[in-house]
Design a protein around this motif. Structure first.
Motif, PDB file in Angstrom:
ATOM      1  N   ARG A  94      45.424 -30.338  -4.023  1.00 44.85           N
ATOM      2  CA  ARG A  94      44.658 -30.709  -2.829  1.00 44.85           C
ATOM      3  C   ARG A  94      43.903 -32.019  -3.089  1.00 44.85           C
ATOM      4  NH1 ARG A  94      40.605 -27.765  -1.411  1.00 44.85           N
ATOM      5  NH2 ARG A  94      40.367 -26.606  -3.360  1.00 44.85           N
TER       6      ARG A  94
ATOM      7  N   ARG B 152      42.115 -35.802  -0.982  1.00 49.07           N
ATOM      8  CA  ARG B 152      41.668 -36.447   0.255  1.00 49.07           C
ATOM      9  C   ARG B 152      41.669 -37.954   0.045  1.00 49.07           C
ATOM     10  NH1 ARG B 152      36.548 -38.506  -0.122  1.00 49.07           N
ATOM     11  NH2 ARG B 152      35.267 -37.707  -1.852  1.00 49.07           N
TER      12      ARG B 152
ATOM     13  N   PRO C  21      48.059 -38.860   5.082  1.00 47.36           N
ATOM     14  CA  PRO C  21      48.650 -37.544   4.808  1.00 47.36           C
ATOM     15  C   PRO C  21      48.352 -37.052   3.395  1.00 47.36           C
ATOM     16  CG  PRO C  21      50.208 -38.919   5.952  1.00 47.36           C
ATOM     17  CD  PRO C  21      49.047 -39.798   5.592  1.00 47.36           C
ATOM     18  N   CYS C  22      47.771 -35.884   3.321  1.00 43.77           N
ATOM     19  CA  CYS C  22      47.394 -35.319   2.018  1.00 43.77           C
ATOM     20  C   CYS C  22      48.008 -33.945   1.817  1.00 43.77           C
ATOM     21  CB  CYS C  22      45.873 -35.211   1.906  1.00 43.77           C
ATOM     22  SG  CYS C  22      45.005 -36.796   1.926  1.00 43.77           S
ATOM     23  N   GLU C  23      48.900 -33.531   2.730  1.00 43.16           N
ATOM     24  CA  GLU C  23      49.434 -32.183   2.607  1.00 43.16           C
ATOM     25  C   GLU C  23      50.299 -32.053   1.365  1.00 43.16           C
ATOM     26  OE1 GLU C  23      52.781 -33.993   5.200  1.00 43.16           O
ATOM     27  OE2 GLU C  23      50.657 -34.363   4.819  1.00 43.16           O
TER      28      GLU C  23
ATOM     29  N   THR D  25      55.579 -34.971   0.959  1.00 49.00           N
ATOM     30  CA  THR D  25      54.778 -35.950   0.233  1.00 49.00           C
ATOM     31  C   THR D  25      55.003 -35.897  -1.273  1.00 49.00           C
ATOM     32  OG1 THR D  25      52.888 -34.465  -0.043  1.00 49.00           O
ATOM     33  CG2 THR D  25      52.951 -35.800   1.970  1.00 49.00           C
TER      34      THR D  25
END
Length: 203
Positions: free
Chosen positions: A54, A56, A42-44, A49
């Protein structure tokens, strides 16, 4: 926190499992209880989080270091990568071995905790676990480190310490983590070492 220095290469659990009642049967890629580090993808950005920019997840540029987190955009020095509140759903905290083992009771869980558990100078005696993990690998200051974590009260900030280009891997000095005696002793009894101890052995 991101102590992903020797991640095991096995299938990840689904993200929804991390927030459901944990089944005592082995189901983690570590062979133990499902843990936050089982699903690092999960990178949202946002409250779930705590990520502010942004990013990755991908193979680390460091040999044998498993996966790491990378910037998806240029970042200026001082940018906050992540904000988390202590003892929240994205920053678990444990004040004793008993608390930690109540959540992760299987012997196999210790390998996961060795990789991802960390302490902080401002919160002595507490072990924390990012959920999902920050996935930041080790580098020393002046030799690649480009992030650090700090606390403002009970809020943990992961901060960029120099300008970064898009595509760079986030790296942090594991030696900055606080040694927590009860945690180190627990790992030592299982012939494991913490990320902090690992950082002390690496250049």
């Amino acid at each position: 926190f991101g102590s992903s220095h020797f991640n095991r290469k096995a299938p990840c659990a689904s993200f929804s499992q991390l927030y459901s009642n944990m089944d005592p049967r082995p189901s983690s890629r570590y062979g133990g209880i499902v843990a936050p580090c089982d699903d690092p993808l999960p990178c949202e950005m946002g409250a779930r989080t705590g990520l502010q920019v942004r990013t990755r997840i991908g193979p680390s540029n460091i040999p044998r270091a498993g996966r790491g987190r990378f910037a998806e955009e240029p970042l200026a020095q001082g940018t906050v990568l992540r904000r988390q509140q202590m003892c929240s759903s994205n920053l678990l905290c444990f004040r004793s071995e008993e608390e930690l083992r109540a959540k992760f009771p299987l012997p196999e869980d210790l390998a996961m905790l060795a990789d991802f558990g960390f302490g902080a100078e401002q919160h002595e005696g507490i072990i924390m676990l990012d959920s999902p993990p920050t996935m930041v690998n080790h580098a020393v200051a002046g030799k690649g480190a480009n992030t650090e974590f700090r606390f403002e009260g009970d809020e943990k900030l992961v901060v960029v310490t120099r300008d970064m280009a898009a595509g760079e891997e986030f790296l942090q000095n594991y030696r900055d983590q606080r040694k927590v005696d009860w945690f180190e002793a627990m790992l030592r009894n299982a012939d494991l070492i913490s990320a902090h101890a690992l950082g002390e052995t690496l250049c």
